[in-house]
Design a protein around this motif. Structure first.
Motif, PDB file in Angstrom:
ATOM      1  N   THR A  79       0.965  -1.012  -0.052  1.00 38.78           N
ATOM      2  CA  THR A  79      -0.010  -0.457   0.172  1.00 38.78           C
ATOM      3  C   THR A  79       1.323   1.318  -0.248  1.00 38.78           C
ATOM      4  OG1 THR A  79      -1.408   1.309   0.780  1.00 38.78           O
ATOM      5  CG2 THR A  79      -0.225  -0.369   2.778  1.00 38.78           C
ATOM      6  N   ARG A  82      -0.338   6.688   2.283  1.00 39.39           N
ATOM      7  CA  ARG A  82      -1.304   7.762   1.943  1.00 39.39           C
ATOM      8  C   ARG A  82      -2.693   7.221   2.460  1.00 39.39           C
ATOM      9  NH1 ARG A  82       0.848   7.728  -2.665  1.00 39.39           N
ATOM     10  NH2 ARG A  82       2.599   8.295  -2.971  1.00 39.39           N
ATOM     11  N   ALA A  83      -3.597   8.198   2.964  1.00 33.52           N
ATOM     12  CA  ALA A  83      -5.081   7.718   2.981  1.00 33.52           C
ATOM     13  C   ALA A  83      -6.008   8.230   1.649  1.00 33.52           C
ATOM     14  CB  ALA A  83      -5.801   9.553   3.703  1.00 33.52           C
ATOM     15  N   VAL A  84      -5.583   8.520   1.057  1.00 34.50           N
ATOM     16  CA  VAL A  84      -6.434   8.564  -0.647  1.00 34.50           C
ATOM     17  C   VAL A  84      -4.975   8.348  -1.546  1.00 34.50           C
ATOM     18  CG1 VAL A  84      -8.585   8.740  -0.077  1.00 34.50           C
ATOM     19  CG2 VAL A  84      -7.283  10.387  -0.750  1.00 34.50           C
ATOM     20  N   LYS A  95     -10.172   6.582  -2.494  1.00 34.19           N
ATOM     21  CA  LYS A  95     -10.518   5.072  -2.285  1.00 34.19           C
ATOM     22  C   LYS A  95      -8.482   5.620  -1.609  1.00 34.19           C
ATOM     23  CE  LYS A  95     -14.096   3.053  -3.200  1.00 34.19           C
ATOM     24  NZ  LYS A  95     -14.410   3.884  -4.584  1.00 34.19           N
ATOM     25  N   ASN A  96      -8.443   4.200  -0.261  1.00 31.47           N
ATOM     26  CA  ASN A  96      -7.057   4.150  -0.621  1.00 31.47           C
ATOM     27  C   ASN A  96      -6.847   2.968  -1.010  1.00 31.47           C
ATOM     28  OD1 ASN A  96      -6.039   2.164   2.229  1.00 31.47           O
ATOM     29  ND2 ASN A  96      -5.254   4.561   2.685  1.00 31.47           N
ATOM     30  N   ASP A 292     -11.015   4.447   3.009  1.00 30.45           N
ATOM     31  CA  ASP A 292     -10.783   6.254   2.462  1.00 30.45           C
ATOM     32  C   ASP A 292      -9.625   6.894   3.967  1.00 30.45           C
ATOM     33  OD1 ASP A 292     -12.354   5.836   5.252  1.00 30.45           O
ATOM     34  OD2 ASP A 292     -13.513   8.243   4.449  1.00 30.45           O
ATOM     35  N   GLY A 293      -9.080   5.977   3.883  1.00 30.01           N
ATOM     36  CA  GLY A 293      -7.871   5.937   4.982  1.00 30.01           C
ATOM     37  C   GLY A 293      -8.499   7.217   6.108  1.00 30.01           C
TER      38      GLY A 293
END
Ligand code: HEC
Ligand code: HEC
Length: 368
Positions: A79, A82-84, A95-96, A292-293
Motif C-alpha cells: 500500500t 497515504r489516506a487516498v 480511495k485508500n 478512505d484512510g
C-alpha cells in the motif's frame, strides 16, 4: 518448509475452471493451497519475472512518472501510506490503496466493486482509467508499447513469457502483471509460525492474550476477519466458488453520500456503506486504515469498534455492537495484530524493484 502443492488437489479439480500449476513453484508451505489461476493465464517463472519488471516500470504511465509501485510499495505490504491515492499530476482519488499481499486469493477486487473479479482486467484500471486518473495512459498505448519493445530486457522477457505471442501489448502486459501479483504471497508471520508450525515462542504473551480477544464474542473481530487471511473474502485453488463479505462498519451517518460502498454498483439500499472486509495480514504496516484512510492508526480502529462505529446508520452490521476494552486489552489486541506482520514478505527480493537506479523505468517523481 516450502513446496508447491500439487497432486491430489489437481485431481480434485479436473474439469474445473481453474487449474493448479505443475510448472510453477509456489512460495507456499504445505498447509496453504495456492490461489486460483485462470486457465488462460497459467503461471510461469518467466511470466512472473516479466510482471515484476512491469509493476515497477513508470513507462506504463503517460509521462513516465507513475508506476504501480507509486501506490503499492513493498515495505508497506504494497500500500502507500497515504489516506487516498495520488495519481499522475497529483490528481487524487477517493480511495485508500489496498495492500496486495495474497491478492490472488481475492475472488473480487477493490473496496466495493463486486464485478471486478480478475487481476488481468483490474490492471487496465490504473493504466487507462480516467476517474481517478492514476497513470493517465489512455490513448497512449502505441507509444507505451513501442517504448517497452525498444527495451533490451523486454526484447527477451516477452518471448520467454509468451512464446506464442511475444510482443508487449494489452494482452501480454496485463497477464504478466496478474501473474506477478498472484506470486505476492504472505504466510510467514510470527502468528503463522505460532499457529501452523508449532513455534510456541513465536508470539509474545501480550500477542497471545490479544489472540484470545480477537476470537472472543465480546470483540467479534473474527466474524468478519475470518479464516487464514483474516477476511471473509477468499478463494483458493481448492474452492470452486469464492466467498465474499461486504459490511457497513458504521464510519458515516450519511452513507451513501459520504461514501457509497457497494450500493454504487448494485443500487440496493441495503448495500449503502458496505465495503469488502480487508485482510489483516501485515495490517501493522498499512496505515492509515479503512476504504478512505480516515483512521490513522490501529488504536483508532479498535476505538472505532469499541464505540460501535463512529456513527449510526440503519444498515450498520449487527456485529458492530460496541464493547468496553481496558487499556491493557487494547495493547494486547494491537500486539496480536502486529504479530501478523510478515517481515520476509516485506523484503522478499523476488517481489522487489528489479531496475537499476537511474534506469528509464524507475519512478522519479517526488511523492507528495
Ligand atoms: C495512483 C495510485 C495507484 C496506482 C498508480 C496503481 N494503483 Fe492499484 N489501487 C489504487 C487504489 C486507490 C485502489 C483501490 C481502488 C478501489 O477500491 O476502487 C487500488 C486497487 C488495486 C487492486 C485491487 C486490490 C484489492 O485488494 O482488491 C489491485 C490488484 C491493484 N490496485 C493493482 C495495481 C496495478 C497492477 C497497478 C499498475 C498497473 C496499480 N494498481 C497502480 C491505487 C493505485
Ligand atoms: C461486521 C464485520 C466486521 C467486524 C465485526 C470487524 N471488522 Fe474490521 N473491517 C470490516 C470491514 C468491512 C472493514 C472496511 C470498512 C471500510 O473501509 O469502510 C474493516 C476494516 C478493519 C481494519 C482496517 C484495515 C485496512 O486495511 O484498512 C482493521 C485494522 C480492522 N477492521 C480490525 C478489526 C478488529 C480488531 C475488529 C474487532 C474489534 C474488527 N475489525 C471487527 C469488517 C469487520
Amino acid at each position: 518448509m516450502r513446496r508447491p502443492v500439487i497432486g491430489a488437489a489437481a485431481c480434485l479439480l479436473a474439469g474445473a475452471a481453474f487449474a493448479l500449476e505443475t510448472g510453477y513453484d509456489w512460495p507456499l508451505p504445505d498447509w496453504m493451497p495456492p490461489p486460483p489461476v485462470p486457465a488462460d493465464n497459467p503461471m510461469s517463472a518467466e511470466k512472473v519475472e516479466l510482471g515484476r519488471h512491469l509493476f515497477y516500470d513508470a513507462r506504463l504511465s503517460r509521462d513516465g512518472t507513475v508506476a504501480c509501485v507509486s501506490c503499492h510499495v513493498q515495505d508497506m505490504a504494497f500500500t502507500d501510506g497515504r489516506a487516498v491515492a495520488v495519481g499522475i499530476n497529483g490528481s487524487t482519488g477517493a480511495k485508500n490503496a489496498p495492500g496486495l499481499a495474497n491478492v490472488g486469493y481475492l475472488p473480487v477486487l477493490t473496496w466495493a466493486n463486486p464485478h471486478m473479479d480478475s487481476l488481468e482486467f483490474q490492471a487496465l484500471i490504473p493504466m487507462f482509467g480516467e476517474n481517478p486518473d492514476e497513470m493517465g495512459s489512455v490513448g497512449q498505448e502505441d507509444a507505451i508499447f513501442a517504448a517497452l519493445t525498444a527495451d533490451p530486457f523486454y526484447a527477451n522477457a516477452f518471448p520467454a513469457a509468451f512464446p506464442e505471442r511475444p510482443a508487449p501489448d494489452l494482452y501480454t502486459v496485463t497477464r504478466a502483471l496478474a501473474a506477478f501479483q498472484r506470486s505476492m504471497i504472505s504466510v510467514s508471520s510470527p502468528y503463522d509460525r505460532f499457529k501452523r508450525m508449532g513455534e510456541k515462542d513465536a508470539l509474545s504473551d501480550a500477542a497471545k492474550r490479544g489472540e484470545q480477544l480477537f476470537f472472543d464474542h465480546k470483540f467479534e473481530c473474527y466474524h468478519c476477519h475470518s479464516g487464514v487471511h483474516f477476511t471473509d473474502t477468499i478463494q483458493t485453488a481448492l474452492m470452486l466458488e469464492g466467498e465474499v463479505g461486504y459490511h457497513n462498519t458504521g464510519l458515516y451517518a450519511d452513507y451513501p453520500a459520504a461514501a457509497p460502498g457497494l450500493i454504487e454498483i448494485t443500487g440496493r439500499s441495503q448495500d449503502a456503506g458496505r465495503f469488502r472486509t480487508p485482510s489483516l495480514r501485515n495490517v501493522a504496516v498499512t496505515a492509515p486504515y479503512m476504504h478512505d484512510g480516515s483512521i490513522p492508526d490501529l488504536r483508532g480502529v479498535i476505538e472505532h469498534y469499541a464505540s460501535a462505529g463512529r456513527a449510526d446508520h440503519p444498515m450498520k452490521d449487527g456485529m458492530i455492537q460496541g464493547f468496553k476494552a481496558s487499556e491493557a486489552e487494547i495493547a494486547d489486541l494491537i500486539a496480536f495484530l502486529e504479530s501478523l506482520t510478515d517481515e520476509e514478505f516485506l523484503s522478499d527480493p523476488r517481489l522487489s524493484d528489479p531496475w537499476p537506479e537511474g534506469h528509464p523505468a524507475s519512478v522519479t517523481r517526488q511523492m507528495p
